[in-house]
Design a protein around this motif. Structure first.
Motif, mmCIF file in Angstrom:
data_model
loop_
_atom_site.group_PDB
_atom_site.id
_atom_site.type_symbol
_atom_site.label_atom_id
_atom_site.label_comp_id
_atom_site.label_asym_id
_atom_site.label_seq_id
_atom_site.Cartn_x
_atom_site.Cartn_y
_atom_site.Cartn_z
ATOM 1 N N GLU A 87 -7.020 6.200 -3.685
ATOM 2 C CA GLU A 87 -5.757 6.092 -4.423
ATOM 3 C C GLU A 87 -5.634 4.705 -5.058
ATOM 4 O O GLU A 87 -5.242 4.571 -6.222
ATOM 5 C CB GLU A 87 -4.564 6.347 -3.481
ATOM 6 C CG GLU A 87 -3.221 6.166 -4.174
ATOM 7 C CD GLU A 87 -2.055 6.785 -3.397
ATOM 8 O OE1 GLU A 87 -2.282 7.254 -2.264
ATOM 9 O OE2 GLU A 87 -0.944 6.800 -3.933
ATOM 10 N N GLN A 88 -5.975 3.672 -4.289
ATOM 11 C CA GLN A 88 -5.916 2.313 -4.826
ATOM 12 C C GLN A 88 -6.900 2.138 -5.980
ATOM 13 O O GLN A 88 -6.582 1.518 -6.989
ATOM 14 C CB GLN A 88 -6.193 1.290 -3.711
ATOM 15 C CG GLN A 88 -5.071 1.180 -2.695
ATOM 16 C CD GLN A 88 -3.729 0.876 -3.360
ATOM 17 O OE1 GLN A 88 -3.600 -0.073 -4.121
ATOM 18 N NE2 GLN A 88 -2.723 1.709 -3.103
ATOM 19 N N PHE A 89 -8.110 2.688 -5.809
ATOM 20 C CA PHE A 89 -9.111 2.599 -6.879
ATOM 21 C C PHE A 89 -8.596 3.268 -8.153
ATOM 22 O O PHE A 89 -8.684 2.710 -9.253
ATOM 23 C CB PHE A 89 -10.431 3.241 -6.427
ATOM 24 C CG PHE A 89 -11.495 3.245 -7.494
ATOM 25 C CD1 PHE A 89 -12.279 2.120 -7.726
ATOM 26 C CD2 PHE A 89 -11.711 4.382 -8.278
ATOM 27 C CE1 PHE A 89 -13.260 2.126 -8.716
ATOM 28 C CE2 PHE A 89 -12.689 4.386 -9.277
ATOM 29 C CZ PHE A 89 -13.471 3.254 -9.486
ATOM 30 N N LEU A 90 -8.051 4.479 -8.004
ATOM 31 C CA LEU A 90 -7.550 5.206 -9.182
ATOM 32 C C LEU A 90 -6.390 4.464 -9.833
ATOM 33 O O LEU A 90 -6.298 4.387 -11.065
ATOM 34 C CB LEU A 90 -7.134 6.631 -8.809
ATOM 35 C CG LEU A 90 -8.253 7.571 -8.360
ATOM 36 C CD1 LEU A 90 -7.712 8.993 -8.154
ATOM 37 C CD2 LEU A 90 -9.418 7.604 -9.345
ATOM 38 N N LEU A 91 -5.490 3.891 -9.003
ATOM 39 C CA LEU A 91 -4.379 3.109 -9.560
ATOM 40 C C LEU A 91 -4.899 1.909 -10.345
ATOM 41 O O LEU A 91 -4.445 1.626 -11.457
ATOM 42 C CB LEU A 91 -3.458 2.618 -8.434
ATOM 43 C CG LEU A 91 -2.392 3.588 -7.959
ATOM 44 C CD1 LEU A 91 -1.709 3.041 -6.708
ATOM 45 C CD2 LEU A 91 -1.356 3.830 -9.058
#
Lengths: 270, 264
Positions: free
Chosen positions: A74-78
């Motif tokens: 999720e952090q990577f995609l954000l």
């Protein structure tokens, strides 16, 4: 995305059988449904533009940065969405605006202005893509998109794009033009480009790590607000001069891409 | 505080035919204090093939703490035809919040004329907790100008989360964009600490080199951890690096840069 649709003026369809009220919501006009159908086709993962061979930096992140669960993903995609995703949204929105402007002009003047504005956008996008590996990937994906787009939504301006000398334009610029040929307004071109910046890595995560596809898609659904923010931000910037378009950088994605390209065995091209 | 500093460098020929760079205008204000120095040029600058040009060296000395929230700093520099300037900070900058949460802002605008050379080393920027700062730097090079620009950022002091910090650097050469990248960290930049942007490293930096007489990049270089050497164009190269701290960042940037020189 839905806000834009809801705010757009509605024409009620002429066919009375279509006016049935679904949950109090009036039907969109046939024209907007047709446009929606084209958009769904364009951003479908099965659209033949070669995107499936790329992980958007996810393969390297999974191996080197331990992005191996939904939380880190999720952090990577954000991070990706708000950096390279924002830049892609702004450039797609901008090239879609250029398409619209040129399409309203006479052929000769319109085509010349179109080529000129795309060249300026392309040079600016190049300056925002410091990794030579990612520049090659982006141009290749741009060419593949133009090749598909000119057959699927034939338009003289897409032909103009296909005729450009050299290695073709970067993917988001081609995306805005093809989206225009598919009848999309610039705000949807920008939002679709934002969405595409995370669906590629998300799909790759299922193939690389065997993450639960339900969980991955639930994550994508949770990111809808962020996609809308980035799409709207990209569109808001799109009418600026090319030099002033966003330049948000994914520093680690760039460094990792250079290293990833040296791997002997990899599942994705980037 | 508003601070507006100006530095114009020109050049003149001595009777011996040596080109000497000269300070034509120098204005300091507030937090931006400019001080000419006499230093030894870094050894690698000899490879830039600017024999006979005597450089001007200037250090930026902080005339006040900060930048603090609410500060507006503006630095305008021109390097004239054939002139050579080495401009750097005297120390690191600690970017701090203001009393009332105002933003701080630094604008740097540099132009380098035909045949001019600039070594730009603004020093480490430390984004302290709760800072709210934006730096915009534009370096506009004429065709045939040379540039070494090195930027280093620490994401918070030891054991501290950084505030909101944005830094954009744009390099133009002969009217065309060469490099344009913006770092955004802290709240307002979702996912900044992820594997897409900084990946939990505490420090990052870049060196942009523009050299019209650059030799081809070496085919293979010693790998430096979390560091990549990227060819931007025929004349421009980027070194980009991430590191656990600012000391290690400096080492990594130096190692990658020396790797370039060793093969040149």
């Amino acid at each position: 995305m839905s806000d834009t649709l809801n705010d757009s003026p509605r024409t009620l369809p002429s066919d009375p059988s279509m006016t049935a009220d679904a949950g109090g919501e009036a039907w969109e006009s046939i024209a907007s449904l047709r446009s929606m159908s084209a958009l769904m086709l364009l951003i479908d993962g099965r659209f033949p533009a070669g995107g499936h061979a790329h992980s958007g930096g996810f393969e390297a992140a999974a191996a080197n940065e331990k992005v191996t669960d939904i939380a880190s993903m999720e952090q990577f995609l954000l991070g990706r969405l708000h950096t390279t995703g924002l830049v892609a949204a702004a450039f797609a929105g901008s090239s879609c605006l250029s398409f619209g402007r040129a399409a309203r002009m006479s052929d000769e003047i319109g085509h010349a202005a179109f080529s000129e504005s795309l060249a300026a956008l392309d040079a600016e996008f190049d300056a925002r893509t410091p990794s030579p590996v990612l520049r090659v990937v982006s141009r290749r994906l741009g060419r593949q998109l133009v090749r598909a787009g000119r057959r699927i939504w034939p338009h003289p301006l897409v032909e103009e794009l296909a005729r450009l000398p050299g290695q073709g334009v970067h993917q988001p610029i081609a995306f805005g033009v093809v989206a225009g040929a598919a009848g999309q307004p610039p705000v949807l071109a920008a939002t679709a480009a934002a969405q595409e910046s995370i669906t590629g890595p998300a799909t790759a995560s299922v193939r690389l790590l065997g993450l639960d596809p339900f969980e991955v898609n639930a994550l994508l659904a949770r990111l809808a607000d962020d996609v809308a923010t980035v799409g709207a931000g990209g569109f808001a910037a799109a009418s600026s001069s090319p030099a002033d378009l966003p330049a948000s950088a994914g520093y680690l994605i760039d460094i990792s891409a250079e290293v990833h390209a040296t791997w002997e065995v990899r599942l994705f091209a980037s | 505080m508003r601070s507006h500093a100006v530095l114009d460098i020109g050049s003149s020929q001595t009777t011996q035919g040596v080109t000497r760079s000269i300070i034509e205008r120098m204005r300091s204000q507030g937090a931006l204090v400019l001080r000419p120095t006499k230093e030894v040029l870094p050894g690698w600058s000899a490879q830039w093939n600017v024999p006979g040009t005597k450089p001007v060296m200037v250090r930026i000395v902080a005339g006040a703490a900060g930048p603090l929230g609410g500060d507006q700093l503006r630095l305008e520099v021109t390097v004239g035809k054939g002139a050579f300037l080495m401009l750097g900070a005297a120390a690191a900058n600690l970017v701090l919040p203001g009393v009332h949460g105002e933003q701080s802002r630094s604008d740097v605008s540099i132009t380098v004329a035909e045949g001019g050379t600039l070594i730009w080393n603004p020093g480490l920027q430390i984004a302290a907790r709760n800072c709210h700062h934006t730096t915009l730097s534009t370096i506009d090079l004429a065709a045939g100008a040379r540039l070494y620009a090195r930027e280093e950022i620490a994401l918070g002091r030891f054991g501290e989360e950084p505030g909101r910090f944005r830094q954009r650097m744009r390099v133009i050469r002969d009217g065309k964009p060469v490099y344009d990248q913006e770092l955004a960290i802290g709240s307002g930049a979702p996912g900044w600490n992820s594997a897409a942007v900084t990946g939990n490293r505490r420090s990052l930096g870049t060196i942009v080199i523009v050299d019209p007489q650059r030799a081809a990049l070496p085919q293979s270089q010693a790998m430096v951890a979390d560091t990549a050497v990227m060819e931007l164009s025929d004349e421009a190269t980027l070194i980009s690096s991430l590191a656990p701290d600012a000391i290690e960042l400096g080492r990594r940037l130096d190692a990658a840069f020396n790797g370039l020189l060793a093969d040149a």
